[in-house]
Every structure is written in structure tokens, then in C-alpha cells.
Motif scaffolding. Structure first.
Motif, PDB file in Angstrom:
ATOM      1  N   SER A 239     -39.074   5.873 -25.604  1.00 43.89           N
ATOM      2  CA  SER A 239     -38.039   5.520 -24.628  1.00 43.89           C
ATOM      3  C   SER A 239     -37.311   6.771 -24.136  1.00 43.89           C
ATOM      4  N   ARG A 240     -36.968   7.637 -25.073  1.00 45.40           N
ATOM      5  CA  ARG A 240     -36.269   8.879 -24.703  1.00 45.40           C
ATOM      6  C   ARG A 240     -37.135   9.751 -23.798  1.00 45.40           C
ATOM      7  N   HIS A 241     -38.408   9.896 -24.152  1.00 45.66           N
ATOM      8  CA  HIS A 241     -39.303  10.715 -23.309  1.00 45.66           C
ATOM      9  C   HIS A 241     -39.486  10.094 -21.927  1.00 45.66           C
ATOM     10  N   LEU A 242     -39.542   8.757 -21.865  1.00 44.84           N
ATOM     11  CA  LEU A 242     -39.712   8.093 -20.568  1.00 44.84           C
ATOM     12  C   LEU A 242     -38.536   8.373 -19.639  1.00 44.84           C
ATOM     13  N   VAL A 243     -37.324   8.446 -20.197  1.00 46.86           N
ATOM     14  CA  VAL A 243     -36.164   8.814 -19.368  1.00 46.86           C
ATOM     15  C   VAL A 243     -36.380  10.211 -18.780  1.00 46.86           C
ATOM     16  N   HIS A 244     -36.867  11.135 -19.598  1.00 44.54           N
ATOM     17  CA  HIS A 244     -37.147  12.488 -19.098  1.00 44.54           C
ATOM     18  C   HIS A 244     -38.259  12.487 -18.047  1.00 44.54           C
ATOM     19  N   PHE A 245     -39.113  11.463 -18.108  1.00 46.67           N
ATOM     20  CA  PHE A 245     -40.195  11.335 -17.113  1.00 46.67           C
ATOM     21  C   PHE A 245     -39.746  10.601 -15.853  1.00 46.67           C
ATOM     22  N   GLY A 246     -38.465  10.182 -15.825  1.00 42.29           N
ATOM     23  CA  GLY A 246     -37.933   9.566 -14.604  1.00 42.29           C
ATOM     24  C   GLY A 246     -37.776   8.061 -14.624  1.00 42.29           C
ATOM     25  N   TYR A 247     -38.013   7.420 -15.768  1.00 46.64           N
ATOM     26  CA  TYR A 247     -37.912   5.955 -15.855  1.00 46.64           C
ATOM     27  C   TYR A 247     -36.498   5.525 -16.254  1.00 46.64           C
ATOM     28  N   ALA A 248     -36.116   4.327 -15.832  1.00 48.95           N
ATOM     29  CA  ALA A 248     -34.881   3.690 -16.309  1.00 48.95           C
ATOM     30  C   ALA A 248     -35.263   2.772 -17.465  1.00 48.95           C
ATOM     31  N   VAL A 249     -34.656   2.987 -18.630  1.00 47.27           N
ATOM     32  CA  VAL A 249     -35.114   2.304 -19.850  1.00 47.27           C
ATOM     33  C   VAL A 249     -33.957   1.578 -20.546  1.00 47.27           C
ATOM     34  N   ASP A 250     -34.227   0.336 -20.949  1.00 43.14           N
ATOM     35  CA  ASP A 250     -33.347  -0.403 -21.852  1.00 43.14           C
ATOM     36  C   ASP A 250     -34.096  -0.600 -23.172  1.00 43.14           C
ATOM     37  N   VAL A 251     -33.338  -0.699 -24.264  1.00 44.19           N
ATOM     38  CA  VAL A 251     -33.945  -0.914 -25.583  1.00 44.19           C
ATOM     39  C   VAL A 251     -33.341  -2.145 -26.238  1.00 44.19           C
ATOM     40  N   LEU A 252     -34.207  -2.973 -26.798  1.00 43.19           N
ATOM     41  CA  LEU A 252     -33.779  -4.069 -27.666  1.00 43.19           C
ATOM     42  C   LEU A 252     -34.184  -3.684 -29.087  1.00 43.19           C
ATOM     43  N   TYR A 253     -33.190  -3.481 -29.942  1.00 41.08           N
ATOM     44  CA  TYR A 253     -33.422  -3.001 -31.316  1.00 41.08           C
ATOM     45  C   TYR A 253     -32.587  -3.871 -32.252  1.00 41.08           C
ATOM     46  N   PRO A 254     -33.037  -5.132 -32.463  1.00 38.20           N
ATOM     47  CA  PRO A 254     -32.169  -6.128 -33.095  1.00 38.20           C
ATOM     48  C   PRO A 254     -31.978  -5.973 -34.605  1.00 38.20           C
ATOM     49  N   LYS A 255     -32.879  -5.280 -35.270  1.00 36.40           N
ATOM     50  CA  LYS A 255     -32.791  -5.174 -36.725  1.00 36.40           C
ATOM     51  C   LYS A 255     -32.862  -3.700 -37.089  1.00 36.40           C
ATOM     52  N   ARG A 256     -31.708  -3.058 -37.066  1.00 34.74           N
ATOM     53  CA  ARG A 256     -31.670  -1.598 -37.200  1.00 34.74           C
ATOM     54  C   ARG A 256     -31.881  -1.150 -38.642  1.00 34.74           C
ATOM     55  N   THR A 257     -32.514   0.005 -38.772  1.00 34.29           N
ATOM     56  CA  THR A 257     -32.811   0.568 -40.078  1.00 34.29           C
ATOM     57  C   THR A 257     -31.715   1.549 -40.465  1.00 34.29           C
ATOM     58  N   ASP A 258     -31.187   1.367 -41.666  1.00 39.23           N
ATOM     59  CA  ASP A 258     -30.030   2.165 -42.104  1.00 39.23           C
ATOM     60  C   ASP A 258     -30.484   3.482 -42.737  1.00 39.23           C
ATOM     61  N   LYS A 259     -31.184   4.281 -41.934  1.00 40.13           N
ATOM     62  CA  LYS A 259     -31.612   5.613 -42.394  1.00 40.13           C
ATOM     63  C   LYS A 259     -31.210   6.610 -41.326  1.00 40.13           C
ATOM     64  N   ASP A 260     -30.887   7.816 -41.765  1.00 42.01           N
ATOM     65  CA  ASP A 260     -30.422   8.834 -40.812  1.00 42.01           C
ATOM     66  C   ASP A 260     -31.421   9.087 -39.693  1.00 42.01           C
ATOM     67  N   LEU A 261     -32.715   9.091 -40.024  1.00 44.81           N
ATOM     68  CA  LEU A 261     -33.744   9.337 -39.005  1.00 44.81           C
ATOM     69  C   LEU A 261     -33.579   8.364 -37.835  1.00 44.81           C
ATOM     70  N   TYR A 262     -33.416   7.079 -38.142  1.00 45.01           N
ATOM     71  CA  TYR A 262     -33.324   6.054 -37.098  1.00 45.01           C
ATOM     72  C   TYR A 262     -31.979   6.102 -36.384  1.00 45.01           C
ATOM     73  N   LYS A 263     -30.922   6.372 -37.139  1.00 47.46           N
ATOM     74  CA  LYS A 263     -29.600   6.509 -36.510  1.00 47.46           C
ATOM     75  C   LYS A 263     -29.604   7.659 -35.507  1.00 47.46           C
ATOM     76  N   ASN A 264     -30.274   8.750 -35.880  1.00 46.79           N
ATOM     77  CA  ASN A 264     -30.369   9.902 -34.969  1.00 46.79           C
ATOM     78  C   ASN A 264     -31.192   9.574 -33.729  1.00 46.79           C
ATOM     79  N   LEU A 265     -32.268   8.798 -33.904  1.00 42.27           N
ATOM     80  CA  LEU A 265     -33.091   8.408 -32.751  1.00 42.27           C
ATOM     81  C   LEU A 265     -32.283   7.557 -31.772  1.00 42.27           C
TER      82      LEU A 265
END
Length: 249
Positions: free
Chosen positions: A81-107
């Protein structure tokens, strides 16, 4: 002759246990990759595949919706999703069950910094088709087993009800809801685009849509160890079309 040529160019499709072993080996001492490295490379190749197949969407008023699950497959979707924004796309994310790890929080934080909106709920079918030009399915990967629980059961049901002509779906590595080895045994949606990562999985042998391979990072010694006969990536490309590539089984 043609048969020998096909056999030499045949792709190996990997089973579930072999795919899990492959990841463990890559992230072990022998090869020394970290999970965030692999996720970044995978997500970049997903974004590159989307750009190849849906390049005109970046110039249209319609948006991309990435649906991310709680595991590594969801992480790949966040990176893509992040790279697609850099490629010029408009992006929404549905992330209903978040993972409680720093890696995912940073993403998530990285996505927010490039202007990605996080939705609270799955849009209704009418809103999906009017607002979006592509759905990225990065809900479940090759390690998924068991029943599909809420909220993903209703999300996959909504995706199954969509007409692929009006709203295509691009699945990351495994179409969510499919059995990793048996394929679409639950009669869920079939994506328009499948982006296999590192090597295709057995469920993809029955897939008839556009099929790309991404994740261009495997060293030759690794390919030899798993007897992977992967296609050549052209130039500096992050993905390669394997739709017409014969399988070895």
C-alpha cells in the motif's frame, strides 16, 4: 523438442509445509534475512505487479482498497500500500485485526505518513464498486489453517459476491479462503490477479487468471536446495508474468 523444453522450464509449486520450511531457512543463520526485509521485498513486488496490470488506475479517480490480515501476509499488504502511494495511487486500508508487534505498528505509521486512510469497516458492495478500482487481498498467507473467523468470514463473503468485471481483486501469494494445496475448495472468490511470492504455491496450479511472481531475492544456493526452477526476471524488474508457464507436476 517442445516437451523437453517445457519440462526444463516447468515451475515447481510448493506445498504448505515446504513453504513454511523455506521461510524458516531464509530467516535462519544460514541465509540471515530478517522478517522486515522479506516483507519489504514482497510488498514492493506486489506493488510492482499491480502497477504492471492496473497502471491506468493510478490516473483515475478510483482508489485501491487493501484488506490486510493479522499475519505476515497482511504486513505484505501494508508495505505494498505504501509503495503504491509512491507510484501515484490513492489507497485505503482495512486492517481490522491489528498485530501488537512493533514491526506492524511501524508499518501502519509509515502508511499514515504517506496519507493512507484506515477504514473502520468493510464497505458495502455498492460502495466498493463505486469508490474502488481494485481490491488487494492480503488477508491470509500460506500458513493459514482452520476455519475463517470473524471479521474475515464476512469480508471474504462480500468479496465472493463481487463481479470481477466491475471490481477486480489482486491476491497476495494465496487467494484468501483457498486451501493452500487443494485450491478453491470452499467456493470463495477467484482473483483476477495472483501475485505469488518467492515461489508459487500448489493452490495456484488450478488458477487460470493473470499470475505474477514477485520476491526477487533468493540466492542460487537456495534455489538449488529446494530445486526451484524460477523464471528469469527481466532487467531490474521486481515481478515477472508466469501465467503461461508450465508446472512440473
Amino acid at each position: 523438442n517442445k516437451e523437453t523444453h517445457n519440462r526444463m522450464n516447468a515451475l515447481k509449486y510448493m506445498g504448505q509445509s515446504e513453504s513454511i520450511r523455506m521461510d524458516q531457512l531464509l530467516m535462519g543463520q544460514q541465509y540471515g534475512f530478517s522478517v522486515d526485509q522479506l516483507m519489504e521485498l514482497a510488498g514492493l513486488s506486489v506493488a510492482a505487479s499491480v502497477q504492471k496490470c492496473y497502471g491506468s488506475l493510478a490516473r483515475s479517480p478510483k482508489r485501491v482498497l487493501a484488506i490486510c490480515g493479522p499475519g505476515n501476509n497482511g504486513g505484505d499488504g501494508l508495505v505494498a500500500s505504501r509503495h503504491l502511494v509512491h507510484f501515484g495511487y490513492a489507497v485505503d486500508v482495512l486492517y481490522p485485526k491489528r498485530t501488537d508487534k512493533d514491526l506492524y505498528k511501524n508499518l501502519v505509521l509509515q502508511c499514515q505518513h504517506v496519507g493512507i486512510s484506515f477504514l473502520d469497516n468493510m464497505p458495502a458492495e455498492s460502495e466498493l464498486t463505486s469508490r474502488y478500482g481494485l481490491v488487494i487481498d492480503s488477508i491470509f498467507g500460506y500458513s493459514f489453517k482452520g476455519d475463517i473467523r470473524a471479521p474475515f468470514d464476512s469480508i471474504i463473503k462480500t468479496l465472493t459476491g463481487l463481479n470481477s468485471q466491475s471490481l477486480p481483486i489482486a491476491s497476495v501469494d494465496i487467494p484468501s479462503g483457498w486451501d493452500v494445496e487443494q485450491g478453491n475448495v470452499n467456493n470463495t472468490f477467484t482473483p483476477s490477479l495472483l501475485i505469488s511470492l518467492a515461489a508459487p504455491k500448489k493452490c495456484a496450479e488450478s488458477f487460470k487468471g493473470t499470475h505474477y511472481l514477485g520476491g526477487r531475492f533468493l540466492p542460487q544456493s537456495f534455489l538449488d536446495e529446494f530445486q526451484l526452477n524460477l523464471p528469469q526476471y527481466p532487467g531490474a524488474e521486481q515481478c515477472v508474468d508466469i501465467s503461461l508457464q508450465p508446472s512440473s507436476s
